[in-house]
Each structure stands twice: as structure tokens, then as C-alpha cells.
Write an enzyme that holds these catalytic residues in place. Sequence first.
Site, PDB file in Angstrom:
ATOM      1  CD  GLU A   1      -2.866  -1.289   2.281  1.00  0.00           C
ATOM      2  OE1 GLU A   1      -4.449  -1.413   1.887  1.00  0.00           O
ATOM      3  OE2 GLU A   1      -2.663  -1.273   3.398  1.00  0.00           O
ATOM      4  CB  CYS A  44       3.288   6.940   3.342  1.00  0.00           C
ATOM      5  SG  CYS A  44       4.191   6.102   4.478  1.00  0.00           S
ATOM      6  CB  CYS A  60       7.649  -3.658  15.858  1.00  0.00           C
ATOM      7  SG  CYS A  60       9.051  -3.317  15.128  1.00  0.00           S
ATOM      8  CB  CYS A  64       3.953  -2.681  13.477  1.00  0.00           C
ATOM      9  SG  CYS A  64       4.313  -2.842  11.667  1.00  0.00           S
ATOM     10  CD  GLU A  97      14.262  -1.119   8.874  1.00  0.00           C
ATOM     11  OE1 GLU A  97      13.332  -0.673   9.975  1.00  0.00           O
ATOM     12  OE2 GLU A  97      15.014  -0.522   8.349  1.00  0.00           O
ATOM     13  CB  SER A 102      11.092   5.592   8.993  1.00  0.00           C
ATOM     14  OG  SER A 102      10.700   5.025  10.228  1.00  0.00           O
ATOM     15  CG  LEU A 104      13.769   5.384  21.069  1.00  0.00           C
ATOM     16  CD1 LEU A 104      15.188   4.531  20.831  1.00  0.00           C
ATOM     17  CD2 LEU A 104      14.126   6.886  21.724  1.00  0.00           C
TER      18      LEU A 104
HETATM   19  N1  SAH Z   1      10.139  -0.270   9.566  1.00  0.00           N
HETATM   20  C1  SAH Z   1      10.241   1.201   9.327  1.00  0.00           C
HETATM   21  C2  SAH Z   1       9.237   1.981   8.643  1.00  0.00           C
HETATM   22  C3  SAH Z   1       7.786   1.395   8.418  1.00  0.00           C
HETATM   23  S1  SAH Z   1       6.755   1.727   9.967  1.00  0.00           S
HETATM   24  C4  SAH Z   1      10.117   1.641  10.947  1.00  0.00           C
HETATM   25  O1  SAH Z   1       9.623   0.857  11.855  1.00  0.00           O
HETATM   26  O2  SAH Z   1      10.809   2.672  11.008  1.00  0.00           O
HETATM   27  C5  SAH Z   1       6.760   3.547  10.138  1.00  0.00           C
HETATM   28  C6  SAH Z   1       6.419   4.037  11.456  1.00  0.00           C
HETATM   29  O3  SAH Z   1       5.060   3.776  12.123  1.00  0.00           O
HETATM   30  C7  SAH Z   1       7.249   3.363  12.665  1.00  0.00           C
HETATM   31  O4  SAH Z   1       7.661   4.512  13.459  1.00  0.00           O
HETATM   32  C8  SAH Z   1       6.225   2.561  13.034  1.00  0.00           C
HETATM   33  O5  SAH Z   1       6.842   2.323  14.601  1.00  0.00           O
HETATM   34  C9  SAH Z   1       5.080   3.195  13.096  1.00  0.00           C
HETATM   35  N2  SAH Z   1       3.799   2.493  13.635  1.00  0.00           N
HETATM   36  C10 SAH Z   1       3.805   1.183  13.254  1.00  0.00           C
HETATM   37  N3  SAH Z   1       2.686   0.572  13.541  1.00  0.00           N
HETATM   38  C11 SAH Z   1       1.748   1.617  14.159  1.00  0.00           C
HETATM   39  C12 SAH Z   1       0.611   1.424  14.894  1.00  0.00           C
HETATM   40  N4  SAH Z   1      -0.206   0.882  15.047  1.00  0.00           N
HETATM   41  N5  SAH Z   1       0.163   2.838  15.269  1.00  0.00           N
HETATM   42  C13 SAH Z   1       1.136   3.825  15.213  1.00  0.00           C
HETATM   43  N6  SAH Z   1       2.568   3.976  14.485  1.00  0.00           N
HETATM   44  C14 SAH Z   1       2.843   2.750  14.154  1.00  0.00           C
HETATM   45 FE1  SF4 Z   2       8.596  -2.781  13.009  1.00  0.00          FE
HETATM   46 FE2  SF4 Z   2       8.548  -0.967  10.954  1.00  0.00          FE
HETATM   47 FE3  SF4 Z   2       8.571  -3.696  10.429  1.00  0.00          FE
HETATM   48 FE4  SF4 Z   2       6.496  -2.656  11.484  1.00  0.00          FE
HETATM   49  S1  SF4 Z   2       7.323  -2.281   9.500  1.00  0.00           S
HETATM   50  S2  SF4 Z   2       7.426  -4.690  12.228  1.00  0.00           S
HETATM   51  S3  SF4 Z   2       7.311  -1.161  12.861  1.00  0.00           S
HETATM   52  S4  SF4 Z   2      10.145  -2.577  11.506  1.00  0.00           S
END
Ligand code: SAH
Ligand code: SF4
Length: 373
Positions: free
Chosen positions: A94, A107, A118, A121, A169, A200, A223
Site C-alpha cells: 500500500e 508514504c 514489532c 505493527c 523495513e 524511517s 524508538l
Molecule cells: N520499518 C520502518 C518503517 C515503517 S514503520 C520503521 O519501523 O521505522 C513506520 C512508522 O510507523 C514506525 O515509526 C512505526 O513504528 C510506526 N507504526 C507502526 N505501527 C503503528 C501503529 N499501529 N500505530 C502508530 N504507529 C505505528
Molecule cells: Fe517494525 Fe517497521 Fe517492520 Fe512494522 S514495518 S514490524 S514497525 S520494523
Amino acid sequence: MKVAPVNLLGMSRSKMQVLFKELGEPSYRAQQVMKWIHHAGVDDFKLMSNLGKNLREHLSRVAEVRAPRIAGHQISTDGTRKWAIRVAGGGLIETVLIPDGRRATLCVSSQVGCSLDCSFCATGKQGFQQNLSAAEIIGQLWLALKACDAFQNGKGRKITNVVMMGMGEPLLNFDNVVDAMDLMLDDLAYGLSRRRVTLSTSGVVPALDRLAGRSQVSLAISLHAPNDSLRNELVPLNRKYPIEMLLASARNYIESQTDRNRVVSIEYTLLAGVNDQPRQALELAQLLQSYPCKINLIPFNPFSGSGYRRPSGNAVSRFWKILVDAGLRVTVRTTRGDDIDAACGQLVGQVRDRPRRSERHGLAGTVPVVALG
Ligand code: SAH
Ligand code: SF4
């Protein structure tokens, strides 16, 4: 045996020049073709009128300009647009466009799914399926510009910013992401300022070290916790590359940049009762006291089965105020496009005909930021 045509869409300037040299063509031809593709949005060699007929025919035999295919499209009441895009191998990603005054931020996804898991996520919950090619990454920008009729001479909305905050990622798909980001910055392609393209990462330290000196894009670090024990739970990658190591690598990255006064964006997704408490704000303030950064608070976007809740507006303001009082630069990201499940949150790659309000999936880390208060 017929050789598959080479896709020029994701080729950086240096790769394009090597290719044209191999074809026995001068390098300005590579530049002309890049302008047709990225300035004019042309994918048919026959229309590249300043190339000779022989070259056009030759290119039609050995090369192609192939973007991935749009599989679905939704527009939010607030103007946010979301595309589901089918990539090689059948996976769906997406891409979200967030208009915000004179700014419009795209985005972009870098992988189908994500291996890093994570805990908050939805993309992570999907697991990892595959890396996107450079053409599939830059193709998201190309398709979005086409959809907005915004290629040169088009009257549509221009895309002013790109964030690598969609699915996946980006640093785990290093070469393709770097090639695509090179095109975003290249004047022969999209010519975006380095401050308007942001990568990011959740903290793949060796890859971030490798990026230093190689790329000039802005950096955001996910973070989400002020200490290692909590971050180990939320971002399992932290067990391998803990906070101190990550912050040092990010500092090294911005110090490697040619223009001075750059800062790291610190992304902090607020999860009710988990990482949104005043003591955690204080701990975060202490951690980042003399760190060159701005902090971006992202109220959690819920999805079914996540097990987390979004904090109340009061809890967000309280957290924000503690950081501001400690002298830090802090913004709170507004939720956009949540009626089409494109709010900052997580993308899962689905095609839907109608918005579904009850179960909100969104996009990982979309963009616009506003200061609270
Ligand atoms: N993998 C990378 C980029 C994609 S995620 C990363 O983790 O930075 C982009 C951002 O969205 C990250 O800061 C992630 O932690 C945040 N994110 C993921 N799931 C989320 C959620 N359910 N609500 C708010 N932010 C979220
Ligand atoms: Fe974590 Fe970013 Fe991968 Fe979601 S997309 S699992 S926030 S590293």
C-alpha cells in the site's frame, strides 16, 4: 532463448549510464531517457521523440519501463488517497498520499510484510514475504504522480515529500531502497530536496552505518521506548542493536551529511499504559537531552487483535508537555485518512471496495506533523 527486457524504471543515473554505454550510446541518451520516464511519465519508447528511430526500436526490444499495477484505490474525506499495488510474485503493498496545505507527502513501502515483528505493527504481524525491486519502490511515486496528473506539464497536485514509512523495513532492502532514493533526489528524475525524503528505520545498525556517506536523505528512528528493557519488548530488534548503539549510529549518519544542522527524527508511538506514562516521558527527556533530534509522537492506531490501545488526548498532551518543558522539540502526528484505513498505523496490503470503520488498519508512520498546544 529470449532474454527478459531490462526494466529502466528503477535504474539510478549511474546504472543507466552503464547500460547505455553497453548499448553503444553516448551518456546524454541515458539522461534523455531518464527525463522521459521521470519528468514526463512516459513508459513507451515510441513516444520519446528526441531519440533516433533506431534507438527507439532497439530499446523496445531490449528494455521496458514497467511500473507495478494498481489493484485498488480509495480516497478519504480528508483528501488522503491510498493505493493497493500488486507487485511481482503477487503480493500487495500500500502507498498513501497525504495532502496537507501546500505539502503533499507520499508514504512508500519497501517490502511486502516485515520480518522484524514489532509488537504494535500489523505489517510485522504479517511476517516477511519479499523485498520490492527498485522499480517497485520508485514505481509507487511514478504511479501516484500519474494518478494525480502531476507529471511535468500536468496540472495536478505535486508530491513534495516522500517518507519510507510504508510497509517493511527499508534498511533490510538496502540496495533497492538506496537506488530508489537516489532517483527521488536526482534532478534528472524527481529532484526532491534531501530534507524532503525521509528514511524511517527500527534500527538495523550495520545497514545504517553503511548508509552514512552513501545517502543524504533525512533519517527517522523508530524508538518507542526510553529504555532497553521496554524497547526489547516492543521492537525485538533492540536485543541485537540496543538504544545506545542505535543512537550513536544515527548521530554518525547525520554527521556524515554534507549540509550541517541536520537532526534525527525520533518516532515514538504512544501505547496506552505501556509507554505513555509521565515517568517514561521524563526518562525519554533525559535520554535525548543533548541529542540532535526532534521527537514525533504518534498516537497508536489500533487494529483488530493488536492488544494495545490509543492513549487519551490528555495522556498525549501530558507526555508532550513533559518533553517540551525539558526543552525538546516535539510534534504530535495527526491522524489522517482513517476512514479508508490509511491512518498512521500499519499497512497490511489489502484491496477493499468500501472503507471499513470498525477495524482500522492504517499505514505505518504516515506524515503530517503538527505541534500540540
Ligand atoms: N520499518 C520502518 C518503517 C515503517 S514503520 C520503521 O519501523 O521505522 C513506520 C512508522 O510507523 C514506525 O515509526 C512505526 O513504528 C510506526 N507504526 C507502526 N505501527 C503503528 C501503529 N499501529 N500505530 C502508530 N504507529 C505505528
Ligand atoms: Fe517494525 Fe517497521 Fe517492520 Fe512494522 S514495518 S514490524 S514497525 S520494523
